[in-house]
Design a protein around this motif. Structure first.
Motif, PDB file in Angstrom:
ATOM      1  N   GLY A 396      43.868  41.179  35.986  1.00 50.45           N
ATOM      2  CA  GLY A 396      44.958  40.528  36.696  1.00 50.45           C
ATOM      3  C   GLY A 396      44.531  39.654  37.845  1.00 50.45           C
ATOM      4  O   GLY A 396      45.355  39.307  38.700  1.00 50.45           O
ATOM      5  N   HIS A 397      43.247  39.279  37.893  1.00 50.83           N
ATOM      6  CA  HIS A 397      42.744  38.449  38.983  1.00 50.83           C
ATOM      7  C   HIS A 397      42.307  37.087  38.444  1.00 50.83           C
ATOM      8  O   HIS A 397      42.085  36.906  37.252  1.00 50.83           O
ATOM      9  CB  HIS A 397      41.566  39.129  39.683  1.00 50.83           C
ATOM     10  CG  HIS A 397      41.882  40.486  40.208  1.00 50.83           C
ATOM     11  ND1 HIS A 397      42.789  40.708  41.211  1.00 50.83           N
ATOM     12  CD2 HIS A 397      41.420  41.709  39.831  1.00 50.83           C
ATOM     13  CE1 HIS A 397      42.870  41.995  41.458  1.00 50.83           C
ATOM     14  NE2 HIS A 397      42.059  42.637  40.627  1.00 50.83           N
ATOM     15  N   CYS A 398      42.174  36.109  39.352  1.00 54.41           N
ATOM     16  CA  CYS A 398      41.755  34.764  38.970  1.00 54.41           C
ATOM     17  C   CYS A 398      41.105  34.102  40.175  1.00 54.41           C
ATOM     18  O   CYS A 398      41.517  34.338  41.321  1.00 54.41           O
ATOM     19  CB  CYS A 398      42.959  33.949  38.492  1.00 54.41           C
ATOM     20  SG  CYS A 398      42.560  32.255  37.992  1.00 54.41           S
ATOM     21  N   VAL A 399      40.084  33.283  39.934  1.00 52.77           N
ATOM     22  CA  VAL A 399      39.434  32.584  41.042  1.00 52.77           C
ATOM     23  C   VAL A 399      40.359  31.552  41.670  1.00 52.77           C
ATOM     24  O   VAL A 399      40.193  31.174  42.826  1.00 52.77           O
ATOM     25  CB  VAL A 399      38.134  31.884  40.574  1.00 52.77           C
ATOM     26  CG1 VAL A 399      37.110  32.902  40.114  1.00 52.77           C
ATOM     27  CG2 VAL A 399      38.419  30.868  39.486  1.00 52.77           C
ATOM     28  N   ALA A 400      41.342  31.089  40.884  1.00 48.95           N
ATOM     29  CA  ALA A 400      42.308  30.123  41.414  1.00 48.95           C
ATOM     30  C   ALA A 400      43.354  30.848  42.256  1.00 48.95           C
ATOM     31  O   ALA A 400      43.576  32.054  42.128  1.00 48.95           O
ATOM     32  CB  ALA A 400      42.978  29.365  40.274  1.00 48.95           C
ATOM     33  N   ALA A 401      44.025  30.095  43.106  1.00 48.79           N
ATOM     34  CA  ALA A 401      45.025  30.685  43.989  1.00 48.79           C
ATOM     35  C   ALA A 401      46.261  31.117  43.207  1.00 48.79           C
ATOM     36  O   ALA A 401      46.985  32.034  43.605  1.00 48.79           O
ATOM     37  CB  ALA A 401      45.426  29.694  45.066  1.00 48.79           C
ATOM     38  N   ALA A 402      46.527  30.457  42.056  1.00 45.51           N
ATOM     39  CA  ALA A 402      47.715  30.765  41.265  1.00 45.51           C
ATOM     40  C   ALA A 402      47.551  32.111  40.579  1.00 45.51           C
ATOM     41  O   ALA A 402      46.429  32.560  40.344  1.00 45.51           O
ATOM     42  CB  ALA A 402      47.952  29.665  40.238  1.00 45.51           C
ATOM     43  N   PRO A 403      48.634  32.788  40.223  1.00 46.07           N
ATOM     44  CA  PRO A 403      48.540  34.045  39.484  1.00 46.07           C
ATOM     45  C   PRO A 403      47.921  33.828  38.114  1.00 46.07           C
ATOM     46  O   PRO A 403      47.906  32.721  37.600  1.00 46.07           O
ATOM     47  CB  PRO A 403      49.994  34.517  39.366  1.00 46.07           C
ATOM     48  CG  PRO A 403      50.815  33.290  39.582  1.00 46.07           C
ATOM     49  CD  PRO A 403      50.020  32.428  40.523  1.00 46.07           C
ATOM     50  N   ALA A 404      47.425  34.907  37.519  1.00 48.92           N
ATOM     51  CA  ALA A 404      46.647  34.793  36.294  1.00 48.92           C
ATOM     52  C   ALA A 404      47.459  34.290  35.112  1.00 48.92           C
ATOM     53  O   ALA A 404      46.962  33.577  34.259  1.00 48.92           O
ATOM     54  CB  ALA A 404      46.014  36.155  35.942  1.00 48.92           C
ATOM     55  N   ARG A 405      48.738  34.661  35.023  1.00 49.46           N
ATOM     56  CA  ARG A 405      49.528  34.249  33.860  1.00 49.46           C
ATOM     57  C   ARG A 405      49.825  32.761  33.914  1.00 49.46           C
ATOM     58  O   ARG A 405      50.157  32.218  34.963  1.00 49.46           O
ATOM     59  CB  ARG A 405      50.829  35.050  33.776  1.00 49.46           C
ATOM     60  CG  ARG A 405      50.600  36.515  33.491  1.00 49.46           C
ATOM     61  CD  ARG A 405      51.901  37.213  33.119  1.00 49.46           C
ATOM     62  NE  ARG A 405      52.489  36.665  31.914  1.00 49.46           N
ATOM     63  CZ  ARG A 405      52.141  37.004  30.684  1.00 49.46           C
ATOM     64  NH1 ARG A 405      51.167  37.892  30.506  1.00 49.46           N
ATOM     65  NH2 ARG A 405      52.707  36.477  29.635  1.00 49.46           N
ATOM     66  N   THR A 406      49.729  32.096  32.772  1.00 51.28           N
ATOM     67  CA  THR A 406      49.871  30.645  32.739  1.00 51.28           C
ATOM     68  C   THR A 406      51.271  30.184  32.396  1.00 51.28           C
ATOM     69  O   THR A 406      51.675  29.093  32.740  1.00 51.28           O
ATOM     70  CB  THR A 406      48.925  30.035  31.668  1.00 51.28           C
ATOM     71  OG1 THR A 406      49.293  30.542  30.401  1.00 51.28           O
ATOM     72  CG2 THR A 406      47.493  30.373  31.991  1.00 51.28           C
ATOM     73  N   GLY A 407      52.019  30.966  31.631  1.00 53.65           N
ATOM     74  CA  GLY A 407      53.260  30.447  31.088  1.00 53.65           C
ATOM     75  C   GLY A 407      52.936  29.415  30.025  1.00 53.65           C
ATOM     76  O   GLY A 407      51.890  29.474  29.396  1.00 53.65           O
ATOM     77  N   ALA A 408      53.785  28.430  29.863  1.00 54.34           N
ATOM     78  CA  ALA A 408      53.560  27.394  28.848  1.00 54.34           C
ATOM     79  C   ALA A 408      52.433  26.480  29.280  1.00 54.34           C
ATOM     80  O   ALA A 408      52.354  26.070  30.434  1.00 54.34           O
ATOM     81  CB  ALA A 408      54.843  26.592  28.635  1.00 54.34           C
TER      82      ALA A 408
END
Length: 410
Positions: A396-408
């Motif tokens: 559930g983590h990501c190097v980007a500031a946005a949350p891990a889930r991308t959506g479309a």
């Protein structure tokens, strides 16, 4: 920016193709002089120069010229259909140095015995060529008539068989090439298709000879090359010596400290991700990238900084490539959409890298063109370079500031 100094350090940029200060004929002739008379001997000079195609495949130019020379009413095509979204080099060249491209087209035609020349490029960059052709006619240039054709605005529009189809009055879609275009291309005639930068380089060889051409660049890939650099503090199109070291390009031209680089995509959307830690010793030539299973391609260098998610970027590119396929064969109709879906799941933390690698192997080498192969190459390199991000997303983590889930994906 095309100067040779940057931030007090000597950068890797040089001026050959982009040497003329303006695009008009007077500046072109003052910089390069008029094209000398060209005969079939130019093919030998090109062979001695070691010039390779600048459109992506890197094929020896002299071999393509020789394959068409002496054919029945051959056609010579300057291909400037730049469907790669991260590339701007051909557009810059056609805008900044249209006469050098036209010189190369005329020289190639003379070398292979052609009187039929075509330019195939985006409508947006045909206007500088129209003006250049008017200038040449008014200046009394005696050369074959040159026909301009607007390219389709798609990723695959510049693929060689797609170019032939478009110029033959059909849709600009790739096709299985049972017979080489050097034997049967546009209208069934022998057809030589060269990237516009390749032809501009050929025009310089016709003037200055192979030794001059080889005086800069790498041993396996002499001369200069245009690159489209992005993701850096200073982005744009630069002319560099072939074989330029990637850290020097990123720092000297892009103004970005290589320490801040997470990865670099070399060769465009059909290219290869290279880890930032692998940049030392990497250079923009076939030999300089071979140990990384990469190639310069059409000169795209896209820098991914720390803090930007490589999985997310690759998922977006893969979805784009799946949508841009011609949809004519199984790997494109079914394989690429599956690959894009599976890679998107990685971003959501639920994908399986082994399954993605399996699908990539299934699509490779089975398409009507190399579109599935290029997509598989990109995906494989992403799985290797961003393996740590796969594990991070699973938690559930990501190097980007946005949350891990991308959506479309877009």
């Amino acid at each position: 920016m095309t100067g040779v100094e940057s931030g007090g350090r000597r950068a890797v940029a040089v001026r050959r193709l982009l040497a003329a200060p303006t695009a008009d004929l007077a500046a072109h002739e003052a910089t390069h002089g008029r094209l000398p008379a060209v005969t079939r001997e130019l093919i030998d000079a090109v062979a001695a120069s070691g010039l390779r195609g600048r459109g992506g495949a890197g094929f020896p130019v002299a071999r393509k010229l020789a394959a068409v020379a002496g054919g029945r009413r051959p056609i010579v095509v300057a291909n400037g259909a730049e469907g790669e979204p991260d590339s701007r080099k051909d557009a810059v060249l056609l805008t900044r140095a249209p006469h050098l491209v036209l010189d190369g087209l005329v020289a190639a035609a003379a070398a292979v015995g052609s009187r039929d020349c075509r330019v195939y490029a985006s409508e947006a960059v045909l206007e500088p060529l129209r003006r250049a052709l008017v200038e040449r006619r008014m200046a009394g240039y005696r050369e074959p008539a040159i026909e301009l054709t607007a390219a389709a605005e798609t990723f695959l529009a510049g693929e060689k068989s797609a170019v032939v189809n478009r110029l033959s009055g059909r849709a600009a879609l790739p096709a299985d090439q049972v017979v080489s275009t050097s034997r049967s291309g546009v209208g069934g005639r022998p057809t030589l298709v060269h990237n516009v930068e390749t032809l501009a380089q050929l025009a310089l060889i016709a003037r200055h000879g192979p030794s001059w051409f080889r005086s800069v660049g790498a041993g396996d890939e002499p001369g200069t090359m245009l690159i489209s650099l992005s993701g850096t503090r200073i982005a744009g199109v630069f002319e560099v010596a072939a074989g330029a070291e990637l850290p020097e390009v990123v720092a000297g031209l892009g103004g970005t400290d290589p320490v801040r680089v997470r990865a670099v995509l070399v060769g465009g959307r059909h290219g290869t991700w290279i880890s930032g830690s692998a940049l030392p010793g990497a250079a923009l030539s076939a030999q300089g990238l071979r140990h990384l299973r990469a190639a310069p391609g059409a000169g795209v260098v896209r820098v991914l900084p720390h803090g930007e998610c490589g999985l997310r970027v690759t998922a977006e590119i893969t979805a784009y490539l799946a949508a841009q396929s011609a949809g004519q064969c199984g790997p494109c109709r079914h394989g690429l959409p599956t690959l894009a879906t599976r890679f998107g799941q990685l971003v959501d933390g639920v994908g399986d890298p082994a399954e993605i690698a399996r699908v990539a192997r299934l699509v490779e080498g089975r398409g009507a063109c190399h579109h599935p192969d290029g997509t598989a190459r990109l995906v494989r390199s992403a799985l290797e370079v961003f393996a740590d991000e796969v594990a991070r997303h699973r938690h559930g983590h990501c190097v980007a500031a946005a949350p891990a889930r991308t959506g479309a994906l877009r």
